[in-house]
Design an enzyme around this catalytic site. Structure first.
Site, PDB file in Angstrom:
ATOM      1  N   PHE A  26       0.865  -1.183   0.000  1.00 23.41           N
ATOM      2  CA  PHE A  26       0.000   0.000   0.000  1.00 23.41           C
ATOM      3  C   PHE A  26       0.900   1.230   0.000  1.00 23.41           C
ATOM      4  CE2 PHE A  26      -3.084   3.104   1.237  1.00 23.41           C
ATOM      5  CZ  PHE A  26      -4.343   2.568   0.967  1.00 23.41           C
ATOM      6  N   ASP A  79      -1.699   6.594   6.669  1.00 25.60           N
ATOM      7  CA  ASP A  79      -1.692   5.325   7.391  1.00 25.60           C
ATOM      8  C   ASP A  79      -0.276   4.925   7.784  1.00 25.60           C
ATOM      9  OD1 ASP A  79      -2.238   2.807   8.337  1.00 25.60           O
ATOM     10  OD2 ASP A  79      -2.946   2.008   6.422  1.00 25.60           O
ATOM     11  N   PHE A 329     -10.748   8.016  -0.779  1.00 23.74           N
ATOM     12  CA  PHE A 329     -10.078   6.897  -0.122  1.00 23.74           C
ATOM     13  C   PHE A 329      -9.843   5.738  -1.087  1.00 23.74           C
ATOM     14  CE2 PHE A 329     -11.533   9.364   3.347  1.00 23.74           C
ATOM     15  CZ  PHE A 329     -10.824   8.997   4.485  1.00 23.74           C
TER      16      PHE A 329
END
Length: 349
Positions: A26, A79, A329
């Site tokens: 990610f 994140d 998102f």
């Protein structure tokens, strides 16, 4: 409010897979949309980070530069369980630029820095570029079909689960705050909680619209319409419905849903009635937004990922990349592709 009650634009996925089996699966790169000025009292610093959250890095940069933590800003939270390239902004009026080659923090690498005239504020990004790897994908053909649909039609512009905190705790706190069961004094915590509540109400309206229409592109009388990629909106007048519908179909316009707060909703007629009915049971949360003087706003219900590309490393491993505007998102794209199985790394921001 049930956070799990979010409809799918392309129907519930039949395929499953794993996202974030490792942080390298990610990758997020911020796109400011401009270059630093080269002079000014602010110092823009671009870092690559892994394994630490945004506020932790901001506090470390403040300590290194010898300035208060409040003088370090950033455009958005990223994140910790990912590889992210992010900009920070240090306010250094009349101060010498620190030697960032000497900055050391595990999991963080300074990539570049430059002076700038304006403070970097929350949301002040053009967008984010994502590179994701989905593993253990159960049905390659089904995912391939959905990738084609997403390229053409897009996905619901839902706020991701990380907006609501672990197990939805931020929303639960908002509901308790709205019921006068608790008081929240810490400024940053207040912001997180209010944001979670607004985001949940937006998601609910989008999901209800999908349930009623099966689409996010069918204009109602009084809808608040937004030029694609812009922030302002205007109201759909009945006399112009045919031409406005054509512009929505051509992706020139997006239909918006509310981010409730003080001030008018922005819709009228059928659209306003629909939104009020959708949020009829959230009066306490809406009153909290008004009491805390959170300005009402609008957000597009649909987002189409730009530059969506993908390749299969093997029949069960999908590598994909795309660009989303600020505030959208990547996990909302993934949820239209697959049912994500639990991995050891869950988002915390």
């Amino acid at each position: 409010m049930d956070l799990t009650r979010q409809g799918w634009l392309h129907g519930q996925p039949t395929a499953s897979g794993v996202l974030k089996s490792t942080p390298e699966d990610f990758v997020v790169i911020e796109d400011l949309g401009y270059s630093p000025d080269g002079d000014g009292e602010q110092l823009l610093v671009r870092v690559r980070k892994q394994g630490c959250n945004t506020r932790f890095v901001a506090e470390a940069l403040a300590k290194f530069a010898g300035i208060p933590a409040r003088d370090v800003s950033f455009a958005g939270m990223k994140d910790r369980h990912a590889v992210t390239e992010q900009w920070f902004c240090l306010r250094l009026p009349g101060k010498v630029t620190p030697d960032l080659n000497a900055f050391q923090l595990e999991g963080v690498e300074v990539l570049e820095s430059a002076r700038h005239r304006r403070k970097l504020r929350i949301g002040a990004l053009q967008g984010n570029a994502f590179t994701l790897v989905l593993r253990q994908v159960s049905d390659r053909d089904a995912v391939e079909q959905r990738l084609q649909l997403i390229t053409a039609v897009g996905v619901p512009n839902y706020f991701g689960s990380q907006r609501f905190g672990h197990d939805g705790n931020n929303l639960k706190l908002a509901q308790r705050w709205a019921a006068d069961e608790i008081r929240v004094r810490e400024r940053s915590k207040r912001s997180f909680i209010l944001s979670a509540a607004r985001s949940a109400m937006f998601n609910q309206v989008v999901s209800d619209r999908l349930a009623q229409q099966g689409s996010l592109c069918r204009v109602l009388a009084g809808d608040a319409l937004q030029l694609t990629g812009r922030g302002s909106w205007f109201v759909a007048e009945t006399a112009e419905m045919d031409s406005l519908q054509q512009r929505v179909d051509n992706n020139e316009l997006r239909i918006t849903a509310p981010l409730p707060g003080s001030g008018e909703w922005g819709t009228r007629d059928d659209a306003l009635s629909f939104e009020q009915q959708s949020l009829a049971h959230e009066g306490a949360l809406i009153a909290l937004m008004e009491r805390e003087r959170v300005d009402a706003a609008r957000r597009a219900m649909l987002v189409i990922p730009r530059e969506l590309r993908w390749r299969w490393a093997d029949d069960a491993t999908l590598e994909m990349s795309f660009w989303l505007p600020a505030g959208s998102f990547a996990t909302s794209v993934v949820r239209e592709l697959i049912v994500t199985q639990s991995s050891s790394n869950e988002a915390d921001e």
